[in-house]
Design a protein around this motif. Structure first.
Motif, short mmCIF file in Angstrom:
data_model
loop_
_atom_site.label_atom_id
_atom_site.label_comp_id
_atom_site.label_asym_id
_atom_site.label_seq_id
_atom_site.Cartn_x
_atom_site.Cartn_y
_atom_site.Cartn_z
N GLY A 22 0.81 -1.21 0.00
CA GLY A 22 0.00 0.00 0.00
C GLY A 22 0.84 1.26 0.00
O GLY A 22 0.56 2.21 -0.74
N VAL A 23 1.90 1.28 0.82
CA VAL A 23 2.80 2.43 0.85
C VAL A 23 3.49 2.59 -0.50
O VAL A 23 3.61 3.71 -1.02
CB VAL A 23 3.84 2.26 1.98
N ALA A 24 3.94 1.47 -1.08
CA ALA A 24 4.63 1.53 -2.37
C ALA A 24 3.72 2.08 -3.47
O ALA A 24 4.15 2.89 -4.29
CB ALA A 24 5.15 0.14 -2.74
N GLY A 81 -10.11 -1.28 0.32
CA GLY A 81 -10.14 -0.94 1.73
C GLY A 81 -11.53 -0.59 2.21
O GLY A 81 -11.95 -1.02 3.29
N ASN A 82 -12.27 0.16 1.40
CA ASN A 82 -13.64 0.52 1.77
C ASN A 82 -14.54 -0.71 1.86
O ASN A 82 -15.38 -0.81 2.76
CB ASN A 82 -14.21 1.51 0.75
N ALA A 116 -8.04 -9.40 4.71
CA ALA A 116 -7.42 -8.23 5.35
C ALA A 116 -6.20 -7.70 4.59
O ALA A 116 -6.04 -6.49 4.49
CB ALA A 116 -7.05 -8.56 6.79
N PRO A 117 -5.30 -8.55 4.06
CA PRO A 117 -4.14 -7.99 3.35
C PRO A 117 -4.52 -7.06 2.21
O PRO A 117 -3.93 -5.99 2.05
CB PRO A 117 -3.40 -9.24 2.85
N MET A 150 -4.04 -2.99 2.26
CA MET A 150 -3.29 -2.37 1.16
C MET A 150 -4.07 -1.16 0.63
O MET A 150 -3.50 -0.09 0.40
CB MET A 150 -3.04 -3.38 0.05
N GLY A 151 -5.37 -1.31 0.44
CA GLY A 151 -6.18 -0.20 -0.04
C GLY A 151 -6.27 0.94 0.94
O GLY A 151 -6.16 2.11 0.57
#
Length: 403
Positions: A26-28, A44-45, A189-190, A194-195
């Motif tokens: 997600g950061v990348a 993520g939502n 969850a992963p 990430m989102g």
């Protein structure tokens, strides 16, 4: 066939490791491909929406099934668990007050929290709790009123103890089915994390957090101190043995997932599975874990204490020792009613601020600050709350075995 290696990798790799990979991804994405983050943020939502949808049903069904299947005369050890919950929450509030007085924080009160109505007095909080208990059960499920959900689940569970064996078996099967559904959600969850991480970093980066670094340091420092010093001390006083193997197991297996899901209720299946692996008394943990997700709120007590005293320090309000002690008690009691509500602990800050004569307008600006730092504050608070549920439940069960 193409997905077989991926499926085998997923089966071999722990959920915690997958979550960490999702976090890094997600950061990348946010840094390297910011234009792609809206699409990824959708994951993520969806993940958060699924958790919010299933968590109230999970608490209701699990508590009702656990109580209805309890046999008269069977030992549950619930009294020592509840005592540990109360002591732990009060100790956490004391840590928050002490740290705030030793390391006072100053806020820039510019933000406003919109659409929120905080309680105005302790009596109003108690009245809200009573109203929540007697709320319509269907409405409680729809609005995620966990106090009401818990009350109705306990009442129906007690009533159904006299039901036929077939009815109780059906309830147990329903509880297992709901647990399985939320485990499927948590397996996603992963991707969801990430989102969430990608969206957060793309929109705000770390700029929103740097302005409140000192406040965040006090908040997170208090929660880490409780997790690594206060809770182990409580466990040691009860068990009289090295508490850290159990503490680290709870933090690793429960705290990490709760940090990212940000929901104690959604983390209940993780905690139940951990209790089973620890060979604890099922009659105890089947009730104590869902109950703890509602009333064991050490992290919320810290948040209420620290932010309230930060507001007092910003305005130059002198806080004497009797008032500080009263704040510890108020924060502990109010924290129990903060569960299941988005920003629930933050909405009780105006009540604590009223102890210092701070007006509602200023207090709501402090709530706004809380929402800004909520990315880390809420995640860490939930991780402490959820891991402590398992820790104190295990402590009570192990203490009974030793006696």
């Amino acid at each position: 066939m193409l997905f077989s290696p991926l499926l085998r990798w997923l089966q071999r790799t722990s959920l915690v490791a997958q979550i960490m990979i999702g976090l890094v991804a997600g950061v990348a994405l946010a840094v390297l491909l910011p234009s792609a983050t809206p699409s990824v943020a959708f994951l993520g939502n969806l993940f958060i929406a699924a958790l919010k949808a299933i968590a109230p049903v999970l608490v209701f069904v699990l508590v009702m099934a656990a109580i209805s299947n309890h046999r008269p005369g069977e030992t549950t050890h619930m009294r020592p668990v509840l005592m540990l919950y109360a002591v732990g929450t009060l100790a956490a509030a004391t840590v928050g007050v002490t740290a705030s007085m030793l390391f006072p924080s100053t806020l820039v009160l510019q933000t406003q929290a919109q659409g929120t109505t905080p309680p105005g007095a302790v009596s109003e909080v108690l009245l809200n709790v009573v109203q929540s208990i007697t709320a319509n059960p269907v409405k409680s499920l729809l609005e995620a009123n966990y106090i009401g959900i818990l009350a109705w689940a306990i009442a129906l569970g007690i009533a159904l103890r006299h039901a036929s064996d077939g009815t109780r078996t059906a309830l147990q099967d329903g509880a297992q089915a709901v647990t399985q559904v939320i485990q499927w959600v948590i397996r996603c969850a992963p991707l969801g994390i990430m989102g969430l991480v990608a969206a957060t970093f793309a929109e705000a980066g770390t700029q929103a957090l740097w302005g409140y670094a000192r406040l965040l340091t006090v908040l997170l420092g208090c929660m880490l101190f409780v997790a690594l010093v206060v809770n182990p001390l409580i466990v040691f006083l009860v068990l009289r043995r090295n508490p850290y193997p159990l503490v680290f197991t709870c933090l690793r297996e429960s705290g990490v997932t709760a940090f990212f899901t940000r929901s104690s209720a959604a983390n209940i299946p993780i905690n139940l599975a951990l209790c089973k692996r620890l060979n604890l008394n099922e009659e105890t943990y089947s009730i104590a874990i869902p109950l703890g997700a509602t009333i064991n709120m050490a992290g919320a007590a810290i948040t209420i204490s620290v932010l309230s005293l930060a507001a007092a320090h910003t305005l130059g309000v002198h806080v004497d020792m009797p008032t500080a002690l009263l704040l510890c008690v108020v924060a502990s009691v109010c924290a129990c009613g903060a569960s299941g509500v988005a920003g629930g602990s933050l909405l009780l800050i105006p009540l604590a601020c009223s102890l210092f004569g701070i007006g509602n307008d200023v207090a709501m600006q402090v709530v706004g600050v809380g929402f800004i730092i909520g990315v880390l504050q809420d995640s860490t608070e939930t991780a402490l709350n959820s891991s402590t549920d398992v820790l104190f439940t295990a402590t009570a069960c192990l203490a009974k075995e030793q006696s």
